[in-house]
Design an enzyme around this catalytic site. Structure first.
Site, PDB file in Angstrom:
ATOM      1  N   GLY A 142       0.771  -1.238   0.000  1.00 20.95           N
ATOM      2  CA  GLY A 142       0.000   0.000   0.000  1.00 20.95           C
ATOM      3  C   GLY A 142       0.800   1.283   0.000  1.00 20.95           C
ATOM      4  O   GLY A 142       0.255   2.356   0.282  1.00 20.95           O
ATOM      5  N   LYS A 143       2.107   1.215  -0.323  1.00 21.35           N
ATOM      6  CA  LYS A 143       2.908   2.451  -0.341  1.00 21.35           C
ATOM      7  C   LYS A 143       2.326   3.475  -1.309  1.00 21.35           C
ATOM      8  O   LYS A 143       2.206   4.649  -0.984  1.00 21.35           O
ATOM      9  CB  LYS A 143       4.362   2.153  -0.755  1.00 21.35           C
ATOM     10  CG  LYS A 143       5.224   1.516   0.282  1.00 21.35           C
ATOM     11  CD  LYS A 143       6.705   1.566  -0.091  1.00 21.35           C
ATOM     12  CE  LYS A 143       7.011   1.019  -1.481  1.00 21.35           C
ATOM     13  NZ  LYS A 143       6.615  -0.381  -1.659  1.00 21.35           N
ATOM     14  N   LYS A 168       8.188   9.042  -7.821  1.00 25.38           N
ATOM     15  CA  LYS A 168       8.472   7.606  -7.683  1.00 25.38           C
ATOM     16  C   LYS A 168       9.674   7.347  -8.573  1.00 25.38           C
ATOM     17  O   LYS A 168       9.560   6.862  -9.696  1.00 25.38           O
ATOM     18  CB  LYS A 168       7.268   6.783  -8.134  1.00 25.38           C
ATOM     19  CG  LYS A 168       7.495   5.274  -8.200  1.00 25.38           C
ATOM     20  CD  LYS A 168       7.254   4.595  -6.891  1.00 25.38           C
ATOM     21  CE  LYS A 168       7.353   3.082  -7.054  1.00 25.38           C
ATOM     22  NZ  LYS A 168       7.060   2.359  -5.803  1.00 25.38           N
ATOM     23  N   SER A 209       9.478  -0.758 -10.837  1.00 25.80           N
ATOM     24  CA  SER A 209       9.597  -2.026 -11.568  1.00 25.80           C
ATOM     25  C   SER A 209       8.216  -2.534 -11.949  1.00 25.80           C
ATOM     26  O   SER A 209       7.206  -2.156 -11.348  1.00 25.80           O
ATOM     27  CB  SER A 209      10.309  -3.071 -10.701  1.00 25.80           C
ATOM     28  OG  SER A 209      11.625  -2.687 -10.405  1.00 25.80           O
ATOM     29  N   ASP A 221       2.096   2.501 -10.758  1.00 23.76           N
ATOM     30  CA  ASP A 221       2.289   3.420  -9.637  1.00 23.76           C
ATOM     31  C   ASP A 221       2.509   4.845 -10.129  1.00 23.76           C
ATOM     32  O   ASP A 221       1.983   5.806  -9.549  1.00 23.76           O
ATOM     33  CB  ASP A 221       3.500   2.987  -8.807  1.00 23.76           C
ATOM     34  CG  ASP A 221       3.268   1.682  -8.061  1.00 23.76           C
ATOM     35  OD1 ASP A 221       2.119   1.194  -8.037  1.00 23.76           O
ATOM     36  OD2 ASP A 221       4.243   1.146  -7.511  1.00 23.76           O
ATOM     37  N   GLY A 227       9.635   5.166  -2.117  1.00 25.09           N
ATOM     38  CA  GLY A 227      10.650   4.163  -2.375  1.00 25.09           C
ATOM     39  C   GLY A 227      10.099   3.007  -3.185  1.00 25.09           C
ATOM     40  O   GLY A 227       8.995   3.064  -3.723  1.00 25.09           O
ATOM     41  N   VAL A 228      10.871   1.943  -3.260  1.00 25.13           N
ATOM     42  CA  VAL A 228      10.470   0.779  -4.048  1.00 25.13           C
ATOM     43  C   VAL A 228      10.663  -0.465  -3.194  1.00 25.13           C
ATOM     44  O   VAL A 228      11.686  -0.616  -2.519  1.00 25.13           O
ATOM     45  CB  VAL A 228      11.285   0.694  -5.363  1.00 25.13           C
ATOM     46  CG1 VAL A 228      12.767   0.579  -5.099  1.00 25.13           C
ATOM     47  CG2 VAL A 228      10.800  -0.449  -6.238  1.00 25.13           C
ATOM     48  N   GLY A 229       9.661  -1.345  -3.181  1.00 20.38           N
ATOM     49  CA  GLY A 229       9.760  -2.559  -2.388  1.00 20.38           C
ATOM     50  C   GLY A 229       9.820  -2.271  -0.900  1.00 20.38           C
ATOM     51  O   GLY A 229       9.264  -1.280  -0.405  1.00 20.38           O
TER      52      GLY A 229
END
Length: 224
Positions: free
Chosen positions: A14-15, A37, A41, A55, A123-125
């Site tokens: 849910g970021k 963002k 990926s 995203d 961020g990512v992940g």
């Protein structure tokens, strides 16, 4: 806060939903906001209808911006097709992402933002997901030296994941503004129950709950 990093306790929790909700909340409050963002990926090509659910597209919509080659590049300059950690996704395309370049780009966007604008960097992940062959998301965050909002889920096991992420961030000296628990599908208990349990063990970090489909918590707007 002039810039905030939205970090995750994991992937797919849910970021982006939280970042988009926070973006809309800031705009509704009359505040300037620039939402980025930088690394993404699993992104379809811009001319693919599937891009609309990416995203990047969600965050552009939250800012009231159209999807164009220019706005997409300005929000997410490093986009990869494979739904993998960025270092692996980049390798599949014969590309390379360097931490210094990523940090410099983020710092540049923060410096260029108009006065009074809050810059949100998603961020990512998860916190420890590799971003480059040498660096993790935590290395990226600590290099930027920004306060963080940690996003967690409410699935079974989310409490441990959230507390582990909080301790990891604290151990690297990250200023944690708060944690937000986003309601997971088919969660075994209410999201407020998970948030309360995390708060009891979070060492004073504010912990907020975000139900599915809900707007940004007022408490988060007051902290950012």
């Amino acid at each position: 806060m002039t810039a905030v990093f939205v970090a995750g306790a994991g992937t797919g929790i849910g970021k982006t939903y939280l970042t988009a909700a926070l973006t809309r909340g800031l705009r509704d409050a009359g505040r300037g906001v620039l939402t980025l963002k930088p690394v993404a990926s699993g992104v379809a090509p811009l001319d693919d209808p599937a891009f609309a659910s990416s995203d990047t597209a969600v965050l552009l919509a939250a800012q009231g911006l159209p999807v164009t080659p220019e706005t997409v590049a300005a929000c997410s300059p490093w986009r990869f097709a494979a739904p993998l950690a960025p270092d692996l996704a980049a390798a599949r395309e014969g590309r390379h992402l360097a931490l210094d370049d990523l940090v410099a780009w983020c710092r540049g966007r923060i410096a260029e933002a108009p006065d009074g604008t809050t810059v949100l960097i998603e961020g990512v992940g998860g916190v420890m997901s590799p971003v480059t062959p040498e660096a993790t998301g935590l290395d990226w965050l600590t290099a930027l030296d920004l306060p963080a909002v940690l996003v967690a889920g409410s699935y079974l096991g989310a409490i441990s994941h959230a507390l582990t992420a909080i301790e990891t961030l604290r151990g690297r000296g990250v200023r944690l503004a708060c944690a937000v628990v986003c309601e997971s599908e088919e969660a075994p208990v209410p999201v407020e129950t998970v948030a309360g349990s995390i708060a009891r063990h979070a060492g004073g970090v504010p912990v907020l709950a975000l139900a599915r489909g809900a707007a940004c918590p007022a408490g988060l707007l007051a902290l950012v």
